[in-house]
Design a protein around this motif. Structure first.
Motif, mmCIF file in Angstrom:
data_model
loop_
_atom_site.group_PDB
_atom_site.id
_atom_site.type_symbol
_atom_site.label_atom_id
_atom_site.label_comp_id
_atom_site.label_asym_id
_atom_site.label_seq_id
_atom_site.Cartn_x
_atom_site.Cartn_y
_atom_site.Cartn_z
ATOM 1 N N LEU A 44 0.819 -1.207 0.000
ATOM 2 C CA LEU A 44 0.000 0.000 0.000
ATOM 3 C C LEU A 44 0.855 1.260 0.000
ATOM 4 O O LEU A 44 0.517 2.253 -0.651
ATOM 5 C CB LEU A 44 -0.939 0.002 1.209
ATOM 6 C CG LEU A 44 -2.086 -1.011 1.150
ATOM 7 C CD1 LEU A 44 -2.742 -1.131 2.516
ATOM 8 C CD2 LEU A 44 -3.085 -0.624 0.084
ATOM 9 N N ASP A 47 2.851 1.394 -3.682
ATOM 10 C CA ASP A 47 2.089 1.315 -4.929
ATOM 11 C C ASP A 47 1.677 2.711 -5.378
ATOM 12 O O ASP A 47 1.536 3.627 -4.566
ATOM 13 C CB ASP A 47 0.842 0.450 -4.702
ATOM 14 C CG ASP A 47 0.269 -0.119 -5.977
ATOM 15 O OD1 ASP A 47 0.950 -0.085 -7.022
ATOM 16 O OD2 ASP A 47 -0.876 -0.621 -5.930
ATOM 17 N N HIS A 49 -1.102 5.167 -6.553
ATOM 18 C CA HIS A 49 -2.551 5.245 -6.401
ATOM 19 C C HIS A 49 -3.085 6.499 -7.075
ATOM 20 O O HIS A 49 -2.395 7.520 -7.131
ATOM 21 C CB HIS A 49 -2.943 5.310 -4.912
ATOM 22 C CG HIS A 49 -2.380 4.223 -4.086
ATOM 23 N ND1 HIS A 49 -2.767 2.913 -4.194
ATOM 24 C CD2 HIS A 49 -1.427 4.242 -3.120
ATOM 25 C CE1 HIS A 49 -2.101 2.179 -3.337
ATOM 26 N NE2 HIS A 49 -1.265 2.957 -2.671
ATOM 27 N N THR A 54 -6.691 6.647 -3.311
ATOM 28 C CA THR A 54 -6.120 7.105 -2.044
ATOM 29 C C THR A 54 -7.221 7.448 -1.056
ATOM 30 O O THR A 54 -7.165 7.081 0.116
ATOM 31 C CB THR A 54 -5.204 8.322 -2.280
ATOM 32 O OG1 THR A 54 -4.156 7.943 -3.175
ATOM 33 C CG2 THR A 54 -4.611 8.830 -0.977
ATOM 34 N N LEU A 57 -8.662 4.261 0.209
ATOM 35 C CA LEU A 57 -7.726 3.579 1.114
ATOM 36 C C LEU A 57 -7.706 4.230 2.493
ATOM 37 O O LEU A 57 -7.689 3.540 3.512
ATOM 38 C CB LEU A 57 -6.318 3.550 0.511
ATOM 39 C CG LEU A 57 -6.132 2.606 -0.666
ATOM 40 C CD1 LEU A 57 -4.770 2.829 -1.319
ATOM 41 C CD2 LEU A 57 -6.297 1.159 -0.229
#
Length: 131
Positions: A44, A47, A49, A54, A57
């Motif tokens: 996470l 990576d 995004h 985002t 997440l």
């Protein structure tokens, strides 16, 4: 706290900062489940995004107002592991130690599921959606 430059060559995702990398390294080898969590956190963090991803997440990690986030799941796991009724490994401990462990885990559960704690991640997520 060591920080990496915000702007990297080719706009690459920067490497992990020393704080996060150090915590992940310190958690290595404790249990296969912890190693999976470490791998997920590393993925996470490293990576690439989109802004929308985002936002999702942040809400999923700790910013859900209804308690459907990873922080809440971890809080419930702490409570489960420290309770003799749900962790047979603790059943041979003296009853006072069982109760003390359960009491502290219930306090951790309460603290980690406090809506005020989740509000910060929720507001970070909301700030992204206003772009």
């Amino acid at each position: 706290m060591t920080t990496n430059p915000v702007h990297t060559e080719g706009n690459q995702v920067p490497p992990l900062d020393d704080d996060l990398a150090g915590v992940l390294d310190d958690l290595a080898g404790i249990h296969a489940g912890i190693d999976l969590l470490r791998d997920g956190i590393r993925l996470l963090a490293l990576d690439r995004h989109s802004a929308d991803k985002t936002q999702t997440l942040l809400a999923t990690l700790a910013g859900s107002s209804d308690g459907t986030d990873i922080l809440t799941a971890l809080a419930h796991l702490v409570a489960r592991l420290a309770t003799a009724d749900t962790n047979p490994a603790l059943r041979n401990l003296p009853l006072d130690r069982q109760k003390l462990a359960q009491h502290h885990s219930e306090q951790a559960l309460y603290a980690l599921t406090d809506p005020n704690l989740h509000q910060h991640a929720s507001e970070a997520s909301a700030a992204i959606s206003s772009h």
